[in-house]
Design a protein around this motif. Structure first.
Motif, PDB file in Angstrom:
ATOM      1  N   PRO A 187       0.918  -1.235   0.089  1.00  0.00           N
ATOM      2  CA  PRO A 187      -0.179   0.189  -0.619  1.00  0.00           C
ATOM      3  C   PRO A 187       0.767   1.172  -0.432  1.00  0.00           C
ATOM      4  CG  PRO A 187      -0.329  -1.158   2.647  1.00  0.00           C
ATOM      5  CD  PRO A 187       0.702  -1.533   1.183  1.00  0.00           C
ATOM      6  N   GLN A 188       1.849   1.793   0.222  1.00  0.00           N
ATOM      7  CA  GLN A 188       3.190   2.773   0.526  1.00  0.00           C
ATOM      8  C   GLN A 188       4.294   3.076  -1.005  1.00  0.00           C
ATOM      9  OE1 GLN A 188       2.333   4.052   2.964  1.00  0.00           O
ATOM     10  NE2 GLN A 188       4.387   4.776   3.778  1.00  0.00           N
ATOM     11  N   THR A 189       3.256   1.844  -2.067  1.00  0.00           N
ATOM     12  CA  THR A 189       3.888   1.927  -3.639  1.00  0.00           C
ATOM     13  C   THR A 189       2.685   2.599  -4.058  1.00  0.00           C
ATOM     14  OG1 THR A 189       5.222   0.301  -3.227  1.00  0.00           O
ATOM     15  CG2 THR A 189       5.106   0.832  -5.598  1.00  0.00           C
ATOM     16  N   ILE A 190       3.144   3.597  -4.870  1.00  0.00           N
ATOM     17  CA  ILE A 190       2.501   4.927  -6.187  1.00  0.00           C
ATOM     18  C   ILE A 190       2.635   3.763  -7.746  1.00  0.00           C
ATOM     19  CG2 ILE A 190       2.025   6.588  -6.657  1.00  0.00           C
ATOM     20  CD1 ILE A 190       2.803   7.752  -4.571  1.00  0.00           C
ATOM     21  N   LEU A 191       2.091   3.458  -7.943  1.00  0.00           N
ATOM     22  CA  LEU A 191       1.620   2.923  -9.331  1.00  0.00           C
ATOM     23  C   LEU A 191       1.207   4.130 -10.110  1.00  0.00           C
ATOM     24  CD1 LEU A 191       2.535   0.347  -8.310  1.00  0.00           C
ATOM     25  CD2 LEU A 191       1.691  -0.601 -10.012  1.00  0.00           C
ATOM     26  N   THR A 192       2.463   4.988 -11.206  1.00  0.00           N
ATOM     27  CA  THR A 192       1.595   5.525 -11.873  1.00  0.00           C
ATOM     28  C   THR A 192       2.315   5.986 -13.817  1.00  0.00           C
ATOM     29  OG1 THR A 192       1.220   8.674 -12.342  1.00  0.00           O
ATOM     30  CG2 THR A 192       3.143   7.386 -12.173  1.00  0.00           C
ATOM     31  N   VAL A 193       0.754   5.791 -14.275  1.00  0.00           N
ATOM     32  CA  VAL A 193       1.237   6.676 -16.350  1.00  0.00           C
ATOM     33  C   VAL A 193       1.614   7.768 -16.423  1.00  0.00           C
ATOM     34  CG1 VAL A 193       0.846   4.164 -16.255  1.00  0.00           C
ATOM     35  CG2 VAL A 193      -0.848   5.674 -16.884  1.00  0.00           C
ATOM     36  N   LEU A 194       2.251   8.077 -17.239  1.00  0.00           N
ATOM     37  CA  LEU A 194       3.045   9.857 -17.415  1.00  0.00           C
ATOM     38  C   LEU A 194       2.544   9.920 -19.064  1.00  0.00           C
ATOM     39  CD1 LEU A 194       5.621  10.014 -14.463  1.00  0.00           C
ATOM     40  CD2 LEU A 194       3.162  11.000 -14.268  1.00  0.00           C
ATOM     41  N   HIS A 195       2.839  11.250 -19.120  1.00  0.00           N
ATOM     42  CA  HIS A 195       2.395  11.593 -20.548  1.00  0.00           C
ATOM     43  C   HIS A 195       3.820  12.731 -20.087  1.00  0.00           C
ATOM     44  CE1 HIS A 195       1.944  13.811 -24.223  1.00  0.00           C
ATOM     45  NE2 HIS A 195       1.616  14.650 -23.753  1.00  0.00           N
ATOM     46  N   PRO A 196       4.836  12.182 -21.276  1.00  0.00           N
ATOM     47  CA  PRO A 196       6.025  13.341 -21.117  1.00  0.00           C
ATOM     48  C   PRO A 196       5.124  14.492 -21.971  1.00  0.00           C
ATOM     49  CG  PRO A 196       6.396  11.900 -22.467  1.00  0.00           C
ATOM     50  CD  PRO A 196       4.682  11.386 -22.063  1.00  0.00           C
ATOM     51  N   GLY A 197       4.066  14.708 -22.957  1.00  0.00           N
ATOM     52  CA  GLY A 197       4.846  15.791 -23.752  1.00  0.00           C
ATOM     53  C   GLY A 197       5.396  15.105 -24.974  1.00  0.00           C
ATOM     54  N   THR A 198       5.508  16.102 -26.077  1.00  0.00           N
ATOM     55  CA  THR A 198       6.179  15.728 -27.282  1.00  0.00           C
ATOM     56  C   THR A 198       7.843  16.643 -27.128  1.00  0.00           C
ATOM     57  OG1 THR A 198       4.371  16.230 -28.483  1.00  0.00           O
ATOM     58  CG2 THR A 198       6.373  16.058 -29.060  1.00  0.00           C
ATOM     59  N   THR A 199       8.778  15.481 -26.897  1.00  0.00           N
ATOM     60  CA  THR A 199       9.787  15.805 -25.910  1.00  0.00           C
ATOM     61  C   THR A 199      10.785  15.383 -27.447  1.00  0.00           C
ATOM     62  OG1 THR A 199       9.365  15.144 -24.306  1.00  0.00           O
ATOM     63  CG2 THR A 199      11.697  15.248 -24.737  1.00  0.00           C
ATOM     64  N   ASP A 200      11.714  16.039 -27.643  1.00  0.00           N
ATOM     65  CA  ASP A 200      13.198  16.165 -28.889  1.00  0.00           C
ATOM     66  C   ASP A 200      13.993  15.513 -28.211  1.00  0.00           C
ATOM     67  OD1 ASP A 200      15.368  16.624 -31.027  1.00  0.00           O
ATOM     68  OD2 ASP A 200      15.469  18.980 -29.573  1.00  0.00           O
ATOM     69  N   THR A 201      13.286  13.790 -29.417  1.00  0.00           N
ATOM     70  CA  THR A 201      14.229  12.896 -28.715  1.00  0.00           C
ATOM     71  C   THR A 201      14.201  12.057 -30.091  1.00  0.00           C
ATOM     72  OG1 THR A 201      12.753  11.510 -28.560  1.00  0.00           O
ATOM     73  CG2 THR A 201      13.197  12.371 -26.283  1.00  0.00           C
ATOM     74  N   LYS A 202      14.326  11.022 -30.906  1.00  0.00           N
ATOM     75  CA  LYS A 202      14.328  10.004 -31.862  1.00  0.00           C
ATOM     76  C   LYS A 202      13.551   9.450 -32.050  1.00  0.00           C
ATOM     77  CE  LYS A 202      16.681   5.704 -33.878  1.00  0.00           C
ATOM     78  NZ  LYS A 202      18.003   4.461 -33.685  1.00  0.00           N
ATOM     79  N   LEU A 203      12.512   9.173 -30.812  1.00  0.00           N
ATOM     80  CA  LEU A 203      11.222   8.785 -31.230  1.00  0.00           C
ATOM     81  C   LEU A 203      10.223   9.614 -31.802  1.00  0.00           C
ATOM     82  CD1 LEU A 203       8.822   6.284 -29.032  1.00  0.00           C
ATOM     83  CD2 LEU A 203       8.254   9.124 -29.334  1.00  0.00           C
ATOM     84  N   SER A 204      10.677  11.004 -31.763  1.00  0.00           N
ATOM     85  CA  SER A 204       9.639  11.282 -32.253  1.00  0.00           C
ATOM     86  C   SER A 204       9.948  12.713 -33.222  1.00  0.00           C
ATOM     87  CB  SER A 204       9.082  12.889 -31.390  1.00  0.00           C
ATOM     88  OG  SER A 204      10.215  14.020 -30.768  1.00  0.00           O
TER      89      SER A 204
END
Length: 253
Positions: A189-206
């Motif tokens: 119960p002390q563990t937080i699980l979350t998913v995050l949207h980073p925004g469009t970031t200047d990386t190879k992926l984008s």
């Protein structure tokens, strides 16, 4: 998140480049981070990560292909030989394009093998990590397990269509983390699980898709990581299982 803790052990999954490498750099700058584990898949794509490790005895590298469960298990066993608990885990592994794999613009472009590849990389590793990291995250201190998702994986926010495989694999990631958060709430119960949207970031992926992004909406890696760390610092157990954007706002499923 770091309040009251003198030492933090962290793990960044997919740290060879992009946002993952950015997290490694920023976490190393935090005096409270005593040991930082970072994974990479291939040495030839991780020269900057290896250079950081050569200059810091706090950074420990693990070569893991996180699409393979046996490699995840072996990597976690290596961590357990030196560390009894982790406080932060951030999974940055993701794929949008590679070789002949590209986002689909129409149904005629949907290909079963490419769909499986999206799910293999974007969805499965996170739930496998959640499965095997529980003993390291389950302790009396507060802990956090975050995965980098994408707003485009929101079903409620989908107004443009297209990008079938990427959208669906990120939506699956979100559901897997939401479901894992419910189980963790009982077991750790002390563990937080979350998913995050980073925004469009200047990386190879984008990079192939940046031409339609306004300059003020294209973030540097450093800005993205700074923003996401701030979001994660503000989370409490009541936020576990939720989907957050880079500015701290909640996103619809």
């Amino acid at each position: 998140m770091f309040d009251g803790l003198e030492q933090i052990n962290a793990l960044v999954v997919g740290a060879s480049q992009g946002i993952g490498l950015g997290f490694v750099k920023q976490l190393l700058s935090q005096p409270q981070v005593s040991t930082l584990y970072a994974t990479y898949r291939q040495p030839q794509t991780a020269p900057h990560l290896m250079a950081l490790a050569a200059g810091s005895d706090r950074l420990k590298l693990l070569q893991i292909d996180v699409t393979q469960e046996n490699q995840i298990v072996a990597g976690i066993q290596q961590i357990q030989q030196h560390t009894r608990q982790l406080h932060w885990v951030i999974n940055c592994v993701g794929i949008l394009h590679e070789d002949s794999l590209h986002p689909e613009k129409a149904l005629r472009q949907v290909d079963p093998e490419q769909l499986l590849r999206y799910f293999q990389v974007n969805s499965l590793p996170t739930v496998l990590l959640a499965k095997h990291l529980l003993p390291l995250l389950k302790h009396s201190d507060r802990s956090l397990f975050a995965a980098i998702s994408a707003k485009i994986g929101s079903i409620g926010d989908n107004r443009l269509g297209g990008w079938y495989g990427y959208r669906a694999s990120k939506a699956a990631l979100n559901m897997l983390m939401k479901t894992a958060a419910i189980e963790y709430s009982r077991k750790s119960p002390q563990t937080i699980l979350t998913v995050l949207h980073p925004g469009t970031t200047d990386t190879k992926l984008s990079q192939p898709f940046q031409q339609n992004v306004a300059p003020e909406k294209l973030f540097t890696v450093d800005r993205t990581v700074t923003q996401l760390i701030e979001v994660m610092r503000q989370l409490s157990p009541a936020d576990s299982g939720e989907f957050f954007s880079w500015d701290g706002s909640r996103l619809p499923w």
